[in-house]
Design a protein around this motif. Sequence first.
Motif, PDB file in Angstrom:
ATOM      1  N   LEU A  23     -19.570 -29.751   2.768  1.00  0.00           N
ATOM      2  CA  LEU A  23     -18.796 -28.730   2.050  1.00  0.00           C
ATOM      3  C   LEU A  23     -17.384 -28.700   2.599  1.00  0.00           C
ATOM      4  O   LEU A  23     -17.189 -28.498   3.796  1.00  0.00           O
ATOM      5  CB  LEU A  23     -19.387 -27.361   2.359  1.00  0.00           C
ATOM      6  N   ASP A  24     -16.416 -28.873   1.758  1.00  0.00           N
ATOM      7  CA  ASP A  24     -15.048 -28.915   2.238  1.00  0.00           C
ATOM      8  C   ASP A  24     -14.619 -27.616   2.923  1.00  0.00           C
ATOM      9  O   ASP A  24     -15.129 -26.536   2.625  1.00  0.00           O
ATOM     10  CB  ASP A  24     -14.074 -29.233   1.098  1.00  0.00           C
ATOM     11  N   ARG A  25     -13.656 -27.770   3.822  1.00  0.00           N
ATOM     12  CA  ARG A  25     -13.130 -26.636   4.585  1.00  0.00           C
ATOM     13  C   ARG A  25     -12.602 -25.513   3.707  1.00  0.00           C
ATOM     14  O   ARG A  25     -12.608 -24.358   4.109  1.00  0.00           O
ATOM     15  CB  ARG A  25     -12.006 -27.179   5.479  1.00  0.00           C
ATOM     16  N   ALA A  56     -21.419 -27.864   6.722  1.00  0.00           N
ATOM     17  CA  ALA A  56     -20.175 -27.124   6.456  1.00  0.00           C
ATOM     18  C   ALA A  56     -19.065 -27.629   7.367  1.00  0.00           C
ATOM     19  O   ALA A  56     -19.250 -27.749   8.575  1.00  0.00           O
ATOM     20  CB  ALA A  56     -20.394 -25.634   6.678  1.00  0.00           C
ATOM     21  N   GLU A  57     -17.911 -27.920   6.776  1.00  0.00           N
ATOM     22  CA  GLU A  57     -16.753 -28.376   7.551  1.00  0.00           C
ATOM     23  C   GLU A  57     -15.852 -27.188   7.876  1.00  0.00           C
ATOM     24  O   GLU A  57     -15.844 -26.196   7.160  1.00  0.00           O
ATOM     25  CB  GLU A  57     -15.873 -29.320   6.715  1.00  0.00           C
ATOM     26  N   GLY A  58     -15.075 -27.319   8.926  1.00  0.00           N
ATOM     27  CA  GLY A  58     -14.032 -26.331   9.220  1.00  0.00           C
ATOM     28  C   GLY A  58     -14.541 -24.979   9.663  1.00  0.00           C
ATOM     29  O   GLY A  58     -13.919 -23.948   9.415  1.00  0.00           O
ATOM     30  N   ASP A 115     -18.235 -36.615   1.692  1.00  0.00           N
ATOM     31  CA  ASP A 115     -17.294 -35.793   2.447  1.00  0.00           C
ATOM     32  C   ASP A 115     -16.470 -34.904   1.511  1.00  0.00           C
ATOM     33  O   ASP A 115     -16.340 -35.201   0.322  1.00  0.00           O
ATOM     34  CB  ASP A 115     -16.346 -36.747   3.189  1.00  0.00           C
ATOM     35  N   ASP A 116     -15.887 -33.847   2.042  1.00  0.00           N
ATOM     36  CA  ASP A 116     -14.961 -32.985   1.305  1.00  0.00           C
ATOM     37  C   ASP A 116     -15.521 -32.560  -0.041  1.00  0.00           C
ATOM     38  O   ASP A 116     -14.787 -32.472  -1.029  1.00  0.00           O
ATOM     39  CB  ASP A 116     -13.615 -33.710   1.062  1.00  0.00           C
ATOM     40  N   PHE A 117     -16.820 -32.321  -0.075  1.00  0.00           N
ATOM     41  CA  PHE A 117     -17.455 -32.066  -1.364  1.00  0.00           C
ATOM     42  C   PHE A 117     -16.903 -30.803  -2.020  1.00  0.00           C
ATOM     43  O   PHE A 117     -16.722 -29.776  -1.375  1.00  0.00           O
ATOM     44  CB  PHE A 117     -18.978 -31.953  -1.219  1.00  0.00           C
TER      45      PHE A 117
HETATM   46 MG    MG Z   1     -12.247 -32.005   4.553  1.00  0.00          MG
END
Ligand code: MG
Length: 282
Positions: A202-204, A235-237, A180-182
Amino acid sequence: IAKRKGKNQYCVYTEEMGVKEVRRMELEKDLPRALEDDQFHLEYQPKWNVKTNSLYGFEALIRWDHPRLGVVPPIEFIPVAEENGIIVSVTKWTLETACKQCYEWSTHQGLNQPVAVNVSPSLFQTGTLYELIKHALDQSTLDPDKLEIEITESMMLHDVEDIIRQLNRIRQLGVKVSMDDFGTGYSSIGLLDTLPINAVKLDRIFTQDIEKPSKQAIIQAIIVLAESLDLDVVAEGVELEKDIDYLMKLGCFVMQGYYYSKPMKFEHIDEWASQREASLIK
Ligand code: MG
Ligand code: C2E
Ligand code: MG
Ligand code: MG
């Protein structure tokens, strides 16, 4: 008013304490009760595969319905739970609930997608994670490949070999693992080829400034690296249509974010999924 915890260990609020500290102490005090009284619930946020135009999975995100303070977000109480050790029981509850609800949507709603549960680094220090997962799977009879855990880079600060051993055992059950949050933490890029994982998220922060060529260069490098290691990239966010366009051009095809849906209650998954399907047919 006393300035520190009294000899009898009950909390004493002092005038100098900020609102934040008082709230944190309250949360700490109320946390054991929250589990007993069933004050937690999970919300689920979809991950969408834009290449196949289909659901990739759901992520479970915990919420605390505090009787007086209302909904408390995880960033507020997870650190407290980590500090006082309650995180083990919270994770047990989360795994059991997520497995049970995923089993339900797969049997009653014909949704065959996995559920991802966030796991704090401290669970690896206690060495209890394997047992908790095994128990949740047995109890729910959920197919192990319908369960995923999301771990973070910060856990790599601990004994890496031990973590790899634990992850291998968990994966042998058939459970998937994603990072997470890479790209934000103590970057584990150098460890990517030794870590037994299936995907990176991939982090936001990368999606936030995606117009910037420098951000695009980093995203692309991560994608190339991940692909060469046979890892999925999520992809996050993702909030805007333009984010999706950029990400697709850069080779990322699994999206998660408010553009698709905010985290929703279990009861709303069915409706969301059928609406999503209907909007695709149009
Ligand atoms: Mg995150
Ligand atoms: P995370 O795992 O990286 O989850 C993503 C967070 O970003 C979630 O916040 C989600 O609601 C939010 N988010 C999703 N899409 C968007 C978007 O498009 N824009 C913006 N601005 N935000 C978006 P949430 O639910 O408050 O969770 C925060 C963090 O708390 C999670 O980050 C995770 O690290 C942790 N967490 C959540 N549930 C659990 C849990 O059951 N156990 C543990 N240990 N940690 C949890
Ligand atoms: Mg997560
Ligand atoms: Mg994340």
